[in-house]
Design a protein around this motif. Structure first.
Motif, PDB file in Angstrom:
ATOM      1  N   PRO A 203     -11.133  -0.581 -11.533  1.00  0.00           N
ATOM      2  CA  PRO A 203     -11.977  -0.166 -12.673  1.00  0.00           C
ATOM      3  C   PRO A 203     -11.338  -0.405 -14.047  1.00  0.00           C
ATOM      4  O   PRO A 203     -12.029  -0.347 -15.066  1.00  0.00           O
ATOM      5  N   LEU A 204     -10.038  -0.702 -14.080  1.00  0.00           N
ATOM      6  CA  LEU A 204      -9.372  -0.944 -15.369  1.00  0.00           C
ATOM      7  C   LEU A 204      -9.582  -2.373 -15.859  1.00  0.00           C
ATOM      8  O   LEU A 204      -9.310  -2.698 -17.021  1.00  0.00           O
ATOM      9  N   LEU A 205     -10.025  -3.235 -14.955  1.00  0.00           N
ATOM     10  CA  LEU A 205     -10.128  -4.661 -15.300  1.00  0.00           C
ATOM     11  C   LEU A 205     -11.454  -4.962 -15.977  1.00  0.00           C
ATOM     12  O   LEU A 205     -12.514  -4.802 -15.379  1.00  0.00           O
ATOM     13  N   ASN A 206     -11.378  -5.366 -17.248  1.00  0.00           N
ATOM     14  CA  ASN A 206     -12.601  -5.744 -17.973  1.00  0.00           C
ATOM     15  C   ASN A 206     -12.244  -6.781 -19.039  1.00  0.00           C
ATOM     16  O   ASN A 206     -11.115  -7.274 -19.068  1.00  0.00           O
ATOM     17  N   ASP A 207     -13.188  -7.100 -19.921  1.00  0.00           N
ATOM     18  CA  ASP A 207     -12.938  -8.187 -20.879  1.00  0.00           C
ATOM     19  C   ASP A 207     -12.103  -7.763 -22.092  1.00  0.00           C
ATOM     20  O   ASP A 207     -12.007  -8.492 -23.068  1.00  0.00           O
ATOM     21  N   GLU A 208     -11.500  -6.556 -22.014  1.00  0.00           N
ATOM     22  CA  GLU A 208     -10.556  -6.172 -23.079  1.00  0.00           C
ATOM     23  C   GLU A 208      -9.111  -6.260 -22.590  1.00  0.00           C
ATOM     24  O   GLU A 208      -8.176  -5.964 -23.323  1.00  0.00           O
ATOM     25  N   ILE A 209      -8.963  -6.645 -21.323  1.00  0.00           N
ATOM     26  CA  ILE A 209      -7.635  -6.682 -20.721  1.00  0.00           C
ATOM     27  C   ILE A 209      -6.960  -8.028 -20.987  1.00  0.00           C
ATOM     28  O   ILE A 209      -7.490  -9.084 -20.627  1.00  0.00           O
ATOM     29  N   ALA A 210      -5.805  -7.993 -21.633  1.00  0.00           N
ATOM     30  CA  ALA A 210      -5.038  -9.225 -21.875  1.00  0.00           C
ATOM     31  C   ALA A 210      -4.274  -9.620 -20.617  1.00  0.00           C
ATOM     32  O   ALA A 210      -4.090 -10.800 -20.333  1.00  0.00           O
ATOM     33  N   GLY A 211      -3.816  -8.625 -19.871  1.00  0.00           N
ATOM     34  CA  GLY A 211      -3.079  -8.937 -18.646  1.00  0.00           C
ATOM     35  C   GLY A 211      -2.421  -7.712 -18.058  1.00  0.00           C
ATOM     36  O   GLY A 211      -2.688  -6.580 -18.466  1.00  0.00           O
ATOM     37  N   ILE A 212      -1.542  -7.968 -17.099  1.00  0.00           N
ATOM     38  CA  ILE A 212      -0.826  -6.892 -16.425  1.00  0.00           C
ATOM     39  C   ILE A 212       0.657  -7.241 -16.415  1.00  0.00           C
ATOM     40  O   ILE A 212       1.024  -8.427 -16.365  1.00  0.00           O
ATOM     41  N   MET A 213       1.519  -6.223 -16.498  1.00  0.00           N
ATOM     42  CA  MET A 213       2.969  -6.433 -16.367  1.00  0.00           C
ATOM     43  C   MET A 213       3.401  -5.832 -15.044  1.00  0.00           C
ATOM     44  O   MET A 213       3.066  -4.682 -14.757  1.00  0.00           O
ATOM     45  N   MET A 214       4.137  -6.597 -14.263  1.00  0.00           N
ATOM     46  CA  MET A 214       4.579  -6.076 -12.970  1.00  0.00           C
ATOM     47  C   MET A 214       6.015  -6.474 -12.676  1.00  0.00           C
ATOM     48  O   MET A 214       6.500  -7.488 -13.140  1.00  0.00           O
ATOM     49  N   THR A 215       6.653  -5.641 -11.866  1.00  0.00           N
ATOM     50  CA  THR A 215       7.975  -5.956 -11.348  1.00  0.00           C
ATOM     51  C   THR A 215       7.792  -6.051  -9.843  1.00  0.00           C
ATOM     52  O   THR A 215       7.175  -5.166  -9.261  1.00  0.00           O
ATOM     53  N   ASN A 216       8.238  -7.107  -9.231  1.00  0.00           N
ATOM     54  CA  ASN A 216       8.071  -7.208  -7.781  1.00  0.00           C
ATOM     55  C   ASN A 216       9.304  -7.839  -7.150  1.00  0.00           C
ATOM     56  O   ASN A 216       9.587  -8.990  -7.430  1.00  0.00           O
ATOM     57  N   PRO A 217      10.045  -7.113  -6.301  1.00  0.00           N
ATOM     58  CA  PRO A 217       9.816  -5.730  -5.875  1.00  0.00           C
ATOM     59  C   PRO A 217       9.824  -4.768  -7.058  1.00  0.00           C
ATOM     60  O   PRO A 217      10.482  -5.020  -8.062  1.00  0.00           O
ATOM     61  N   ASN A 218       9.080  -3.658  -6.895  1.00  0.00           N
ATOM     62  CA  ASN A 218       8.944  -2.708  -7.994  1.00  0.00           C
ATOM     63  C   ASN A 218      10.231  -1.897  -8.189  1.00  0.00           C
ATOM     64  O   ASN A 218      11.226  -2.116  -7.501  1.00  0.00           O
ATOM     65  N   THR A 219      10.190  -0.965  -9.119  1.00  0.00           N
ATOM     66  CA  THR A 219      11.420  -0.235  -9.460  1.00  0.00           C
ATOM     67  C   THR A 219      11.878   0.683  -8.324  1.00  0.00           C
ATOM     68  O   THR A 219      12.949   1.281  -8.414  1.00  0.00           O
ATOM     69  N   LEU A 220      11.069   0.816  -7.279  1.00  0.00           N
ATOM     70  CA  LEU A 220      11.513   1.584  -6.108  1.00  0.00           C
ATOM     71  C   LEU A 220      12.113   0.664  -5.054  1.00  0.00           C
ATOM     72  O   LEU A 220      12.467   1.098  -3.963  1.00  0.00           O
ATOM     73  N   GLY A 221      12.184  -0.619  -5.377  1.00  0.00           N
ATOM     74  CA  GLY A 221      12.768  -1.581  -4.442  1.00  0.00           C
ATOM     75  C   GLY A 221      11.804  -2.012  -3.353  1.00  0.00           C
ATOM     76  O   GLY A 221      12.220  -2.608  -2.361  1.00  0.00           O
ATOM     77  N   MET A 222      10.502  -1.700  -3.533  1.00  0.00           N
ATOM     78  CA  MET A 222       9.535  -2.065  -2.495  1.00  0.00           C
ATOM     79  C   MET A 222       8.714  -3.280  -2.940  1.00  0.00           C
ATOM     80  O   MET A 222       8.274  -3.357  -4.093  1.00  0.00           O
ATOM     81  N   PHE A 223       8.494  -4.199  -2.010  1.00  0.00           N
ATOM     82  CA  PHE A 223       7.725  -5.404  -2.305  1.00  0.00           C
ATOM     83  C   PHE A 223       6.236  -5.054  -2.382  1.00  0.00           C
ATOM     84  O   PHE A 223       5.717  -4.337  -1.535  1.00  0.00           O
ATOM     85  N   GLU A 224       5.582  -5.534  -3.415  1.00  0.00           N
ATOM     86  CA  GLU A 224       4.132  -5.309  -3.568  1.00  0.00           C
ATOM     87  C   GLU A 224       3.412  -6.269  -2.629  1.00  0.00           C
ATOM     88  O   GLU A 224       3.208  -7.431  -2.956  1.00  0.00           O
ATOM     89  N   THR A 225       3.023  -5.759  -1.470  1.00  0.00           N
ATOM     90  CA  THR A 225       2.445  -6.659  -0.457  1.00  0.00           C
ATOM     91  C   THR A 225       1.041  -7.124  -0.842  1.00  0.00           C
ATOM     92  O   THR A 225       0.553  -8.118  -0.322  1.00  0.00           O
ATOM     93  N   GLU A 226       0.396  -6.407  -1.780  1.00  0.00           N
ATOM     94  CA  GLU A 226      -0.968  -6.811  -2.157  1.00  0.00           C
ATOM     95  C   GLU A 226      -0.981  -7.692  -3.410  1.00  0.00           C
ATOM     96  O   GLU A 226      -2.005  -7.807  -4.084  1.00  0.00           O
TER      97      GLU A 226
END
Ligand SMILES: *Cc1c(COP(=O)(O)O)cnc(C)c1O
Length: 488
Positions: A203-226
């Motif tokens: 629901p956050l994704l719309n035409d005002e979104i420039a993008g997303i910032m992600m760390t993968n694996p995330n800061t918990l050391g887990m790989f974002e499988t999705e």
């Protein structure tokens, strides 16, 4: 006037007239350019000490300090605990240190070749199109990358996109860089296992979104499988994906951010490629972009001509300059030396070894320390303090007690998802013996917490400086030796 001060004073003022600087026109020009009324009239009031005293002073200071050369450093989210000496030798070569950034490019072909080759090596490892090495640090790379993101939307006449999605597990620099880049931060929640909640993202994704910032694996050391689904959703909504490359280590040579769908990323050379963290000193945060975005990269850029020569280019579509000249070249030399030392084949062992070491520590300690997220981690993992909460011993106490046993503390109270976070990252460069020693000490501290908790609560007991009054230190820092002397 003190003798040495006077000598140096004379040399720097009167004596300068007949004193020929090494054949370097720029340095000579800049000294002569200082107006006379700005020149020092009296020597600086420096403490008068002999060479022997100075050497002893700094040598003693250096051994009081904790450093990678003196002990294990399990700090999470910071990766490198190894500064190979050959890197320093390469960076100290006079062929490099004698260069001036305004030299004619014909006279610095070797340096430009190194710069270009490092760009190419990083692009290959990242699976992206082109890199710039200009940014000074990871956070500076984030800012540069987000400015590229904004410029991309502006270029397409879509300047309404002013929001950037950041997970609530993100490093603090992510939302900070977004603000500096003029973007509004929208937070996306994490699931109990630490990965991004895709249902919360949609629901956050719309035409005002420039993008997303992600760390993968995330800061918990887990790989974002999705990640592939996330990339598809963000792209379909017209946004770009920014990869915070601080956690690139476990993927090195195995999985590439470009293949996961990321469009822009930074790499922290001081985290992944063995350059020193340097106490806030010179860093480097190269930024890479997907094909099609390269013209937006900051100026100047280093290009290779068809005849094999190298050229410094000032592109007209660039977002401008974000550093002096080409960035911190000395740091780049060290990273390049490290990449060459590992070579194409060995670099593939970095990720698996970092992952194995982290899981080995995690599994060995989970009986004594609370593991909120189980399962295989990547290069790092997070404990939520001691498992036995009845002792009253906190993560801060454990961190201080480790110092008594000769180990640097892990990263504590980050990520913010848990109250007693203790983030541990051993990296690929530590031996089994070192890991075992660390595990043994961690068990010992847990046992003390149960049996003699005051020893842990009052730690450090044997370090040169005992418990600090952190509030006063932050509010009234003493930054001048004279103040310190006056206060005894
Ligand atoms: C270290 C880190 C950063 C910031 O990098 P600097 O080089 O310290 O500016 C950003 N994100 C994560 C996840 C980090 O660990």
């Amino acid at each position: 006037m003190k003798y040495y001060d006077k000598l140096i004073f004379e040399l720097s003022r009167e004596g300068r007239k007949g004193y020929e600087l090494p054949a370097n026109e720029f340095a000579k020009g800049s000294l002569d350019a200082i107006p006379a009324d700005l020149m020092r009239r009296e020597p600086a009031d420096l403490p008068e000490v002999s060479e022997l005293d100075v050497v002893r002073h700094y040598t003693n200071l250096s051994v009081k300090n904790f450093g990678v050369d003196t002990g294990f450093y399990p700090l999470g989210s910071c990766t490198m605990k190894y500064n190979p000496k050959i890197n320093e030798e390469v960076a100290a070569m006079s062929a490099f240190t004698g260069l001036h950034p305004m030299q004619d490019e014909k006279t610095v072909q070797g340096a430009l070749e190194v710069y270009y080759n490092l760009q190419e090596a990083l692009a290959e490892l990242a699976g992206l199109g082109e890199f710039t090495l200009n940014p000074y640090a990871g956070a500076h790379g984030e800012l540069t990358g987000l400015m590229i993101m904004r410029a991309y939307h502006a270029m397409r006449g879509d300047d309404r996109r002013r929001k950037v999605i950041v997970p609530n597990s993100a490093h603090g620099t992510n939302p900070a860089s977004a603000m500096v880049a003029g973007l509004e931060v929208v937070e996306v929640k994490s699931k109990p296992n630490g990965s991004i909640d895709v249902e919360d993202l949609k629901p956050l994704l719309n035409d005002e979104i420039a993008g997303i910032m992600m760390t993968n694996p995330n800061t918990l050391g887990m790989f974002e499988t999705e990640i592939l689904e996330i990339a598809q959703l963000v792209h379909e909504a017209g946004g770009l994906l920014y990869y915070d490359g601080a956690n690139l280590n476990p993927l090195l040579g195995k999985v590439r951010p470009g293949d996961m769908g990321f469009d822009i990323m930074h790499i922290n050379l001081h985290k992944t490629f063995s350059t020193p963290h340097g106490g806030g000193g010179p860093g480097s945060g190269p930024v890479g972009v997907r094909k099609g975005l390269e013209d937006l990269l900051p100026n100047p850029r280093v290009k290779k001509e068809a005849d094999g020569t190298f050229r410094i280019e000032w592109g007209k579509d660039s977002l401008g300059s974000i550093s002096a000249y080409l960035g911190n070249f000395g740091v780049m030399l060290k990273a390049y030396a490290y990449i060459l030392t590992l070579g194409k084949e060995n670099i593939k062992n970095v990720g698996p070894m970092a992952t194995l070491n982290a899981n080995y520590i995690k599994e060995s300690l989970k009986d004594d320390y609370l593991l909120p997220i189980s399962g295989v981690c990547k290069h790092e993992f997070v404990f939520d303090g001691l498992k036995d909460k009845s002792t009253g011993v906190t993560t801060l106490n454990v961190a201080k007690r480790l110092l008594d046993y000769g180990f640097h503390a892990p990263t504590i109270y980050f990520p913010l998802l848990f109250h007693e976070s203790m983030m541990i990252e051993p990296t690929e460069t530590e031996s089994l013996e070192t890991l075992d020693e660390f595990i043994e000490v961690m068990h010992k501290v847990a046992k003390e917490a149960r049996e003699t908790p005051d020893d842990v609560k009052n730690a450090p007991l044997t370090t040169l400086v005992r418990k600090l009054d952190e509030t006063t230190a932050a509010k009234n820092p003493i930054l001048n030796y004279k103040t310190l002397k006056a206060q005894g």
